[in-house]
Design an enzyme around this catalytic site. Structure first.
Site, PDB file in Angstrom:
ATOM      1  N   GLY A 156       0.831  -1.199   0.000  1.00 20.63           N
ATOM      2  CA  GLY A 156       0.000   0.000   0.000  1.00 20.63           C
ATOM      3  C   GLY A 156       0.866   1.250   0.000  1.00 20.63           C
ATOM      4  O   GLY A 156       2.086   1.183  -0.145  1.00 20.63           O
ATOM      5  N   GLY A 162       2.185   4.305   2.116  1.00 20.39           N
ATOM      6  CA  GLY A 162       2.336   4.795   3.482  1.00 20.39           C
ATOM      7  C   GLY A 162       2.307   6.300   3.502  1.00 20.39           C
ATOM      8  O   GLY A 162       1.983   6.946   2.507  1.00 20.39           O
ATOM      9  N   GLY A 163       2.640   6.850   4.612  1.00 20.31           N
ATOM     10  CA  GLY A 163       2.626   8.289   4.790  1.00 20.31           C
ATOM     11  C   GLY A 163       3.484   9.021   3.775  1.00 20.31           C
ATOM     12  O   GLY A 163       3.107  10.065   3.264  1.00 20.31           O
ATOM     13  N   VAL A 220       4.743   0.990   0.427  1.00 25.17           N
ATOM     14  CA  VAL A 220       5.196  -0.007   1.399  1.00 25.17           C
ATOM     15  C   VAL A 220       5.158  -1.375   0.724  1.00 25.17           C
ATOM     16  O   VAL A 220       4.186  -1.711   0.047  1.00 25.17           O
ATOM     17  CB  VAL A 220       4.266  -0.022   2.633  1.00 25.17           C
ATOM     18  CG1 VAL A 220       4.761  -1.039   3.650  1.00 25.17           C
ATOM     19  CG2 VAL A 220       4.179   1.347   3.258  1.00 25.17           C
ATOM     20  N   ASP A 267      -0.916  11.089  14.973  1.00 25.81           N
ATOM     21  CA  ASP A 267      -1.681  10.618  13.821  1.00 25.81           C
ATOM     22  C   ASP A 267      -2.234   9.222  14.090  1.00 25.81           C
ATOM     23  O   ASP A 267      -2.104   8.322  13.260  1.00 25.81           O
ATOM     24  CB  ASP A 267      -0.810  10.637  12.560  1.00 25.81           C
ATOM     25  CG  ASP A 267      -1.659  10.541  11.290  1.00 25.81           C
ATOM     26  OD1 ASP A 267      -2.889  10.776  11.378  1.00 25.81           O
ATOM     27  OD2 ASP A 267      -1.102  10.222  10.231  1.00 25.81           O
TER      28      ASP A 267
END
Ligand SMILES: *[C@@H]1O[C@H](CO)[C@@H](O)[C@H](O)[C@H]1NC(C)=O
Ligand SMILES: *[C@@H]1O[C@H](CO)[C@@H](O)[C@H](O)[C@H]1NC(C)=O
Ligand SMILES: *[C@@H]1O[C@H](CO)[C@@H](O)[C@H](O)[C@H]1NC(C)=O
Ligand SMILES: *[C@@H]1O[C@H](CO)[C@@H](O)[C@H](O)[C@H]1NC(C)=O
Ligand SMILES: *[C@@H]1O[C@H](CO)[C@@H](O)[C@H](O)[C@H]1NC(C)=O
Ligand SMILES: *[C@@H]1O[C@H](CO)[C@@H](O)[C@H](O)[C@H]1NC(C)=O
Ligand SMILES: *[C@@H]1O[C@H](CO)[C@@H](O)[C@H](O)[C@H]1NC(C)=O
Ligand SMILES: *[C@@H]1O[C@H](CO)[C@@H](O)[C@H](O)[C@H]1NC(C)=O
Ligand SMILES: *[C@@H]1O[C@H](CO)[C@@H](O)[C@H](O)[C@H]1NC(C)=O
Length: 858
Positions: free
Chosen positions: A547, A549-550, A554, A665
């Site tokens: 996916g 990530g920030g 990833v 967060d």
């Protein structure tokens, strides 16, 4: 036209304070001082100036027909008396009938000051007149200070204090108050429990410092020793080994032992923490009555929370296993003998009564100097009332001294915070009494054994030793090779590195010089070669992409040793990202907790900065929670465990890790789940480590995710641990309901999840909120408790929200009713009239495993 008006305004402004003063009735300005002409009457009180924390006045305890002068908290709605002047000499009759009683201060004929309590008929029932007037004899005053101390001073002597309540504690130790002996002033400050809740006169239970050997605090019940604190080891009492965990909460402890005094006291850094240490005549099953209790006031819950107490377990009873016996609460039976000792009376030991203790299996042979010492780790060191202390030697010198003195049976460090050569030692003679061990805490104790016993210990170790020796030398060789390899590698890297573009190993060091002694001093974070990672992820193939990530994609990967990893890359384009990457590495490398995702290593050599995490089989919480089919996998037990796990992880971040970290967060997609569905907090890119003095931080850049962001943070950019608590509350509510909190807060009247949950709970329909995918199978007590806890966490005012330690206490409590009712959640309440809930309870429900929870977190 405008000029005269303006002048009028100025004049009015100047007059305003004066007018206000005149308008205020004289009586309503609370005074804090009495002087000879102005005693305190039975129907008046003094209020400390400053924060107005304490009240001094006349009171009658519930159920009593006597009147006393006492000090209690001004802002705690449950009257909690912390000091009593005339505890044994009351004015007869309840306080309502004693308006004519007085507390007065006067000058004595000898030139000193006297403080006296008189009944309405004029009879003095109690008085003190400090002996030395000093001749000055200026006007005397008595003042209640904002720390709760009643101070009598002589104005003529420049305010010289002649007497103070803090030197005469009743049953409570307030911050700044001393427990112990002040030899110079000839004062013995003890805590003595009230005879009963309606009678403040001295009861049988006393906590006092014993200064005959190395000073220790004892709780006495009459002539019986109930509990022993053990000596101060430089950091804490050896019998209160979890003291360190309180330091993170803002407590500081002081122990003075300099020949002039031997005293203990504590302070709280954060003035909003209301805490007291009190001796309680009952409340303990261990040791025969008498408990020392630390209470903290939970303002959000309006109750006193029992934060710590002693004695706590069977091994806290004084000398549960007798001389030379060791008590281990985790063992069955709890009593065993020190190595080289056998039970004095095997018959009673067989019946699990160890109080007889143990005797040597082989006699000492001091004259030939063949004796030696064996080590007992994690010990509460034996009773020191007959021990000798030396603060000026090294441990090796102590060993020699003890060996050379035939009556010396054991020694241990006396000051763990001292310089390595000057840790000093405590040396014992005779039997080692009241010895116990702690799992993981405690001190090293070296006890004397005959050569024969030592030989038998080392024989059994010998075989192991050979194996160990081989392993050690092989390991040493491997480490040596690794170090050489590392330096070669680094030399290459340094040459190849562009300045400032990456973090070298030096950059990974803790930037907290002062706190570095923890585990963060030299971060043993493996640095992986970019190629290794590329191989592990099949060249960052799309099949392996987990996916976004920030700050970048990833990937899933597999190291050569078979370990599965999650590889988080930092996209090259993001300049902001590099800072956050460094931040994350620095922070998370220092953190180790079961409920935090573990960083395995990083890679800084390749074109991309990479973080390598343990791989989480079950992805993230949102993946399950908000999916109609997958959410069925999360049954209520699992959800409850997930909530507890997040709470523990967050407590660790906020308090226990020593670094005080705000995550900033928290959201369901940052809660990862491992094979066993254990929740782990991840994504520390936004996290901030902050000094223990900053309660909150202001930031210009608001980061985070709407829906989870606390209102004060979203609106004003102010964040504190309470902003994380808010996000935690949102997550809890989402876990219960299986629905997202979509609220970007607005005044539109549209109810978001939080407001919806609050109103259903208030209508008594809280269970309607539960996720339908649970098919009605859940523990409704637990659900309601979580619902309340979640809503307490999302209250608008950050001060109303509980701390994570309090959240865990509430979760651990089996009594749902003990969880207070939440106020309306953030923003939803803005327009409603301020609701002033005024419920209060004397105690929060007692949760015994509070400290255990905190210890686990470390
Ligand atoms: C206190 O006094 C009242 C009457 O003055 C009496 O009824 C009551 O029993 C007394 N209570 C105690 C505890 O002595
Ligand atoms: C005055 O009051 C005290 C205490 O309340 C009492 O002991 C004493 O007997 C009273 N004296 C007189 C004369 O009433
Ligand atoms: C207290 O009682 C005295 C009489 O004993 C009375 O004169 C005074 O006004 C009272 N003060 C207050 C604040 O009620
Ligand atoms: C202080 O008081 C305690 C309890 O009454 C007593 O055991 C102790 O010996 C006293 N210490 C000194 C130095 O007087
Ligand atoms: C004594 O301890 C018990 C049990 O912890 C508690 O319920 C009680 O309120 C305590 N008493 C006082 C005076 O604090
Ligand atoms: C110790 O010395 C005595 C003589 O002083 C001797 O008889 C004894 O055997 C010695 N013991 C050991 C263990 O060496
Ligand atoms: C401490 O030890 C040193 C020598 O080791 C000695 O010179 C010094 O006087 C000692 N200090 C005290 C207070 O005993
Ligand atoms: C041995 O130690 C005890 C207690 O520590 C002490 O009283 C005694 O004086 C010491 N003896 C010698 C010879 O140092
Ligand atoms: C223990 O060591 C610290 C650091 O050297 C020192 O400040 C402290 O006074 C020592 N405590 C005692 C009781 O000697």
């Amino acid at each position: 036209m405008s000029r005269p008006n303006h002048q009028l305004g100025v004049a009015a402004a100047a007059l305003l304070p004066l007018l206000l003063l005149l308008l205020l009735p004289a009586g309503s300005r609370a005074r804090d001082t009495i002087s000879p002409g102005q005693p305190l009457r039975g129907n008046e009180t003094l209020v400390s100036s400053g924060a107005g924390s304490f009240v001094l006045g006349f009171f009658s305890p519930p159920g009593s027909n006597n009147t006393y002068v006492g000090v209690w908290y001004a802002k705690v709605p449950v009257r909690t008396v912390v000091w009593v002047a005339n505890r044994a000499d009351p004015v007869r009759g309840a306080v309502g009938r004693n308006a004519g009683a007085t507390l007065s201060v006067s000058a004595t004929s000898g030139g000193g000051c006297a403080l006296a309590v008189a009944a309405p008929n004029g009879t003095v029932v109690w008085s003190v007149s400090p002996a030395d007037g000093g001749g000055g004899g200026g006007p005397c005053t008595a003042r209640i200070q904002d720390d709760g101390n009643l101070v009598v001073s002589e104005q003529g002597q420049g305010g010289r204090v002649v007497w103070q309540g803090f030197d005469h504690p009743t049953d409570t130790l307030l911050p700044g108050m001393r427990l112990g002996v002040d030899f110079a002033a000839g004062k013995n400050m003890t805590l003595t429990a009230w005879a009963s809740p309606s009678d403040p006169s001295p009861g049988a239970v006393v906590a006092a410092m014993d200064t005959s050997g190395d000073p220790e605090v004892f709780i006495w019940n009459g002539r019986t020793k109930v509990w022993r604190s053990g000596p101060w080891d430089g950091v804490q009492f050896t019998g209160v080994p979890d003291t360190v965990t309180y330091k993170a909460l803002g407590f500081s402890f002081r122990f003075v032992n300099d020949g002039r005094e031997a005293t203990y006291s504590f302070q709280v850094r954060d003035a909003s923490i209301v805490t007291r240490l009190a001796i309680n005549g009952t409340g303990s099953v261990v040791g025969g009555g008498g408990t020392l209790q630390r209470w903290t006031w939970l303002d959000a819950a309006r109750c006193w929370n029992l934060y710590w107490y002693a004695p706590k377990d069977q091994c806290d009873a004084v000398s549960a296993c007798g001389p030379n016996g060791v008590c281990d609460p985790a063992a069955v039976p709890a009593c065993s003998c020190l190595r080289g000792f056998t039970p004095r009376s095997p018959a009673s030991w067989a019946l699990r009564d160890g109080r007889d203790g143990c005797v040597r299996a082989a006699p000492l042979d001091c004259a030939n100097r063949t004796d030696g010492f064996a080590l007992l780790p994690h010990a509460k060191v034996p009773d020191t009332t007959r021990a000798v202390v030396d603060f000026n030697s090294s441990l090796d010198q102590c060993r020699l001294r003890c060996l050379g003195n035939c009556s010396c049976t054991a020694y241990a460090s006396a000051n763990l915070t001292g310089e390595p050569g000057h840790r000093g030692c405590v040396m014992w003679t005779g039997g080692l009494d009241d010895l116990r061990v702690y799992p993981g805490y405690g001190q090293d104790l070296y006890f004397r054994l005959a050569a024969a016993e030592l030989a038998s210990i080392s024989k059994s170790k010998k075989k192991v030793n050979i194996v160990v020796a081989i392993v050690v030398s092989l390991t040493a060789l491997a480490i040596l090779l690794a170090i050489v390899g590392f330096f070669i590698w680094r030399a290459k890297k340094v040459r190849a590195r562009k300045p400032g573009s990456s973090i070298g190993r030096a950059g990974l060091h803790s930037n907290e010089g002062s706190e570095g002694k923890d585990h963060g001093d030299d971060l043993e974070l493996p640095i992986y070669d970019f190629k290794t990672i590329a191989v592990a992820t099949d060249g960052f193939s799309t099949e392996n992409k987990l996916g976004e990530g920030g700050f970048g994609p990833v990937y899933k990967g597999k190291l050569e040793d078979g370990r599965e990893i999650a590889v988080k890359t930092l996209s090259r384009t993001s300049a902001q990202g590099l800072q956050e990457f460094k931040n994350e590495v620095l922070l998370i490398a220092k953190l180790q907790h079961r409920n935090l995702v573990r960083l395995i290593g990083c890679s800084i050599s390749g074109p991309e900065k990479i973080l390598i995490y343990e791989y989480m089989e079950n992805k993230s919480l949102d993946y399950f929670l908000f999916d109609a089919t997958k959410s069925k996998i999360l049954n209520w037990q699992t959800r409850y465990r997930i909530i507890e796990g997040i709470a523990r992880g967050l407590l660790y971040l906020h308090q226990d890790s020593r670094y005080r970290i705000i995550h900033r967060d928290l959201k369901t997609s940052n809660i990862l789940l491992d094979k066993e569905m254990t929740s782990k907090i991840s994504d520390f890119g936004m996290a901030r480590m902050f000094g223990s003095d900053d309660a909150q931080i202001n930031t210009l850049r608001v980061v985070g995710t709407y829906g989870y962001m606390a209102p004060e943070y979203a609106m004003d950019g102010v964040f504190s641990v309470k902003s994380d608590v808010f996000s935690f509350g949102v997550i809890v509510l989402e876990i219960i309901t299986g629905k997202r909190n979509r609220g970007v807060y607005s005044y539109s009247g549209h109810l978001n999840l939080l407001a919806h949950a609050w109103s259903l709970l208030n209508e008594g329909n809280g269970l309607d909120l539960v996720d339908e995918n649970l098919d009605g199978s859940f523990n409704s007590d637990e659900v309601l408790k979580c619902l309340k806890v979640g809503l307490l966490c999302v209250q608008e005012n950050p001060d109303d929200r509980p701390l994570m330690s309090q959240v865990l206490m509430m979760l651990a409590s089996t009594d749902t009713a003990s969880v207070p009712d939440p106020k309306q959640p953030g923003f939803a309440a803005r327009r409603a009239a301020a609701d002033d809930t005024s419920w209060s309870k004397p105690d929060c429900s007692v949760v015994d495993n509070m400290t255990i929870t905190m210890v686990e977190g470390r």
